[in-house]
Write an enzyme that holds these catalytic residues in place. Structure first.
Site, PDB file in Angstrom:
ATOM      1  N   ARG A 174       0.853  -1.185  -0.031  1.00 36.00           N
ATOM      2  CA  ARG A 174       0.062  -0.135  -0.116  1.00 36.00           C
ATOM      3  C   ARG A 174       0.745   1.156  -0.045  1.00 36.00           C
ATOM      4  NH1 ARG A 174      -3.759  -1.850   4.891  1.00 36.00           N
ATOM      5  NH2 ARG A 174      -1.635  -2.372   5.413  1.00 36.00           N
ATOM      6  N   HIS A 212       4.087 -26.798  11.544  1.00 35.06           N
ATOM      7  CA  HIS A 212       5.451 -27.409  11.596  1.00 35.06           C
ATOM      8  C   HIS A 212       5.706 -28.839  12.137  1.00 35.06           C
ATOM      9  CE1 HIS A 212       5.858 -23.473  10.152  1.00 35.06           C
ATOM     10  NE2 HIS A 212       6.203 -22.761  11.152  1.00 35.06           N
ATOM     11  N   LYS A 263       6.690 -30.935  21.744  1.00 38.04           N
ATOM     12  CA  LYS A 263       6.807 -29.959  22.665  1.00 38.04           C
ATOM     13  C   LYS A 263       7.334 -28.742  21.993  1.00 38.04           C
ATOM     14  CE  LYS A 263      10.584 -30.542  25.437  1.00 38.04           C
ATOM     15  NZ  LYS A 263      11.439 -30.894  26.415  1.00 38.04           N
ATOM     16  N   TYR A 303      22.452 -38.070  14.299  1.00 37.12           N
ATOM     17  CA  TYR A 303      23.191 -38.973  15.256  1.00 37.12           C
ATOM     18  C   TYR A 303      22.308 -40.039  15.647  1.00 37.12           C
ATOM     19  CZ  TYR A 303      22.394 -35.459  18.988  1.00 37.12           C
ATOM     20  OH  TYR A 303      21.699 -34.623  19.738  1.00 37.12           O
ATOM     21  N   LYS A 306       8.266 -20.782  23.339  1.00 34.10           N
ATOM     22  CA  LYS A 306       9.183 -19.630  23.069  1.00 34.10           C
ATOM     23  C   LYS A 306       9.755 -19.176  24.425  1.00 34.10           C
ATOM     24  CE  LYS A 306       6.697 -17.848  18.896  1.00 34.10           C
ATOM     25  NZ  LYS A 306       7.808 -17.679  18.112  1.00 34.10           N
ATOM     26  N   LYS A 334       0.724 -19.565   6.196  1.00 35.23           N
ATOM     27  CA  LYS A 334      -0.176 -19.532   7.344  1.00 35.23           C
ATOM     28  C   LYS A 334      -0.246 -17.968   8.069  1.00 35.23           C
ATOM     29  CE  LYS A 334       2.478 -21.192  11.233  1.00 35.23           C
ATOM     30  NZ  LYS A 334       3.513 -19.975  11.593  1.00 35.23           N
ATOM     31  N   ARG A 394      13.509 -24.126  30.901  1.00 32.88           N
ATOM     32  CA  ARG A 394      13.314 -25.113  29.992  1.00 32.88           C
ATOM     33  C   ARG A 394      11.845 -25.477  30.037  1.00 32.88           C
ATOM     34  NH1 ARG A 394      17.869 -28.893  29.019  1.00 32.88           N
ATOM     35  NH2 ARG A 394      19.876 -27.793  29.792  1.00 32.88           N
ATOM     36  N   ASP A 448       0.645 -21.902  16.153  1.00 29.31           N
ATOM     37  CA  ASP A 448       1.653 -21.372  15.295  1.00 29.31           C
ATOM     38  C   ASP A 448       2.994 -22.543  14.914  1.00 29.31           C
ATOM     39  OD1 ASP A 448       3.170 -18.918  14.402  1.00 29.31           O
ATOM     40  OD2 ASP A 448       4.480 -19.201  16.314  1.00 29.31           O
ATOM     41  N   LYS A 460      12.915 -27.157   4.892  1.00 26.48           N
ATOM     42  CA  LYS A 460      14.330 -27.641   5.561  1.00 26.48           C
ATOM     43  C   LYS A 460      15.110 -28.668   5.429  1.00 26.48           C
ATOM     44  CE  LYS A 460      13.041 -24.536   9.431  1.00 26.48           C
ATOM     45  NZ  LYS A 460      13.980 -23.426   9.765  1.00 26.48           N
TER      46      LYS A 460
HETATM   47  C1  BG6 Z   1       7.122 -19.273  12.146  1.00 30.83           C
HETATM   48  C2  BG6 Z   1       6.215 -19.147  13.341  1.00 30.83           C
HETATM   49  O1  BG6 Z   1       6.198 -20.046  11.274  1.00 30.83           O
HETATM   50  O2  BG6 Z   1       8.089 -20.170  12.371  1.00 30.83           O
HETATM   51  C3  BG6 Z   1       7.246 -18.241  14.196  1.00 30.83           C
HETATM   52  O3  BG6 Z   1       5.019 -18.077  12.967  1.00 30.83           O
HETATM   53  C4  BG6 Z   1       8.486 -18.991  14.506  1.00 30.83           C
HETATM   54  O4  BG6 Z   1       6.559 -18.051  15.382  1.00 30.83           O
HETATM   55  C5  BG6 Z   1       9.030 -19.248  12.978  1.00 30.83           C
HETATM   56  O5  BG6 Z   1       9.349 -18.189  15.164  1.00 30.83           O
HETATM   57  C6  BG6 Z   1      10.109 -20.402  13.371  1.00 30.83           C
HETATM   58  O6  BG6 Z   1      10.998 -20.529  12.133  1.00 30.83           O
HETATM   59  P1  BG6 Z   1      12.311 -21.052  12.097  1.00 30.83           P
HETATM   60  O7  BG6 Z   1      12.475 -21.299  10.625  1.00 30.83           O
HETATM   61  O8  BG6 Z   1      13.297 -19.787  12.469  1.00 30.83           O
HETATM   62  O9  BG6 Z   1      12.801 -22.217  12.914  1.00 30.83           O
END
Ligand code: BG6
Length: 489
Positions: A46, A241, A334, A384, A337, A149, A469, A236, A183
């Site tokens: 924008r 993932h 698990k 490993y 953040k 996403k 942890r 998230d 990855k």
């Molecule tokens: C994103 C999440 O999909 O992946 C983020 O929304 C997260 O919260 C990120 O930090 C992590 O990605 P990477 O590649 O840095 O492990």
């Protein structure tokens, strides 16, 4: 000579993702000679900006990864000359029609193929797709749209989003990105399993005691609280993932390496999973912590986060696949953040050796003596296998050692960023690493009931100090299934 051209439009060009990931990935592809001969990149957003200002903005995040690579500066200049900017509203057909006009000029009458990368918030997603597809799609070539996403917040909203998208696009034009699938070590999973005789025969309940999928970050939601608070760590990280990794890990052998064959197997695994139960979930949220004179903030100290928010920044969960291969094997996830480290790994703990002749050498801690395969997705990529061996010398003392494939030691070439692989695949029309709509439905079906329960009952998260942890509840959850988290040693 290639007569076609690819025009890549980054919608949401001034956003974080575009700056940090998309433009640098496109440059890396250009540097490596992976982009087609005729290509143009347009930033679309924008704000008012000139081409020069866009180039200036983009140039700040471009790197050649390894410093002093040959011709790096030169290549950057060449690349930036192929980047342009168009300012427009996301929901304006006229603005996309203007973009179309500019794209046509660049395409110079060649077969035009168009890739739109939607790096914009979900509430403007559909409008942008509607306008881009009606006013700026390719006439004779292909038009593809990469979407990021969140794909909804639950089964209902995700289905509505899919339905809306499909009004304007066919499923094979939609590239739903989950960057974890790009990855290196995630892609290698299937090579490890299916091209080595020694792993696949062990890949079942008969030999595997549990599987752990662990994600941790050593920073909080700093600055992203507004987005994050509406989603939480389960949506998230876990629902996408970690679950995608699980599906690749656990799927049956696909008929071939074709995208549809692989995704058919992934969806079967996802549909064989038991919906997650509330008692199999632990949620946490980080609180402020002072260490070495530095005070780290609580999640709710972020002023984009509503006071008193119960959104989890940590979760642990036990999941089960009710099929013949995995019956009864806990898959523990698990994700958190503001923990003590940044890492993503898969841990496979094998069963005890039946009638082990050396049991007495391990004392009472037989669990520690089982083999464990660790796939460290990041950082410092490695695979490993923990094995037992005799400590050299007289007497009989046993030790654990690692058979180690350490990528940095084995390969001198840097590992490409996930976005490079995924962008290249989208340009080439390779759908293997993108999420099909039925996979998405199955993923939401698994998590939606428990998310509704957690939110409906306003379950209070377990508070854990920033940099720790995580909540102790995660240990109790694992212990209920006789599991010890492998990352805790
Ligand atoms: C994103 C999440 O999909 O992946 C983020 O929304 C997260 O919260 C990120 O930090 C992590 O990605 P990477 O590649 O840095 O492990």
């Amino acid at each position: 000579k290639d007569k076609s051209t690819v025009s890549i439009t980054v919608v949401g060009a001034s956003g974080d993702l575009a700056k940090k990931k998309i433009f640098p990935a496109l440059f890396a592809l250009y540097y490596e000679g992976c982009l087609p001969e005729h290509f143009t990149i347009f930033g679309y957003a924008r704000s008012k900006m000139t081409d020069a200002e866009l180039r200036n903005m983009v140039s700040k995040t471009l790197t050649c990864r390894i410093d002093k690579r040959e011709n790096c500066g030169e290549k950057m200049d060449e690349f930036l000359k192929r980047c342009f900017y168009h300012s427009g509203q996301y929901g304006s057909r006229e603005n996309f029609a203007e973009l179309d006009k500019k794209l046509k000029e660049h395409e110079g009458g060649r077969v035009s193929n168009r890739l739109f990368y939607l790096s914009i918030p979900p509430n403007i997603f559909i409008d942008a797709v509607k306008c881009a597809s009606s006013s700026a799609s390719s006439g004779i070539g292909w038009t593809r749209v990469i979407v990021e996403k969140p794909f909804g917040r639950d089964s209902g909203s995700s289905a509505a989003l899919t339905k809306a998208l499909k009004q304007y696009l066919d499923e094979d034009q939609i590239f739903r990105i989950d960057h974890y699938l790009g990855k290196e070590l995630v892609e290698n999973l299937s090579v490890l399993r299916f091209s080595n005789l020694i792993f696949e025969p062990l890949w079942s309940r008969q030999y595997i005691r549990n599987v752990q999928l662990i994600f941790s970050e050593d920073f909080g939601t700093e600055g992203r609280g507004g987005y994050f608070d509406n989603y939480g760590i389960i949506r998230d990280i876990m629902q996408n993932h970690l679950l995608q990794i699980l599906a690749l890990f656990a799927m049956e052998t696909p008929v071939s390496l074709d995208a549809e064959d692989i995704r058919n197997e992934k969806v079967k695994v996802l549909r064989s999973m038991r919906p997650l139960q509330l008692e199999d979930v632990v949620v946490g949220q980080y609180k402020s912590h002072t260490k070495g004179g530095v005070t780290y903030p609580a999640y709710t100290d972020d002023n984009t986060v509503p006071k008193g928010s119960l959104t989890p920044t940590f979760a642990a969960a036990a999941l089960f696949i009710d099929n013949a291969r995995w019956d009864g094997v806990p898959f523990l996830m698990k994700a958190g953040k503001a923990l003590h480290n940044k890492s993503a790994e898969i841990r496979v703990q094998f069963r005890h050796v039946p009638g082990n002749l050396y049991n007495r050498n391990f004392g009472t801690d037989l669990d520690r003596a089982t083999n464990e395969l660790v796939i460290r997705v990041q950082p410092d990529e490695a695979i490993y296998l923990k094995i037992n061996n005799k400590v050299p010398g007289l007497g009989m003392r046993l030790d654990r050692s690692n058979l180690n494939l350490h990528y940095a030691a084995r390969y001198s070439k840097e590992i490409p960023d996930a976005y490079e692989r995924l962008l290249l695949d989208a340009i080439e029309g390779e759908r293997r690493l993108f999420i099909r709509s039925d996979e998405l439905d199955a993923a939401w079906a698994l998590f939606t009931p428990v998310l509704k329960e957690l939110e409906g009952k306003k379950i209070i998260p377990e508070y854990y100090p920033y940099g720790s942890r995580g909540p102790v509840g995660a240990h109790y959850l694992a212990a209920r299934y006789k599991v010890r988290w492998g990352d805790l040693g």
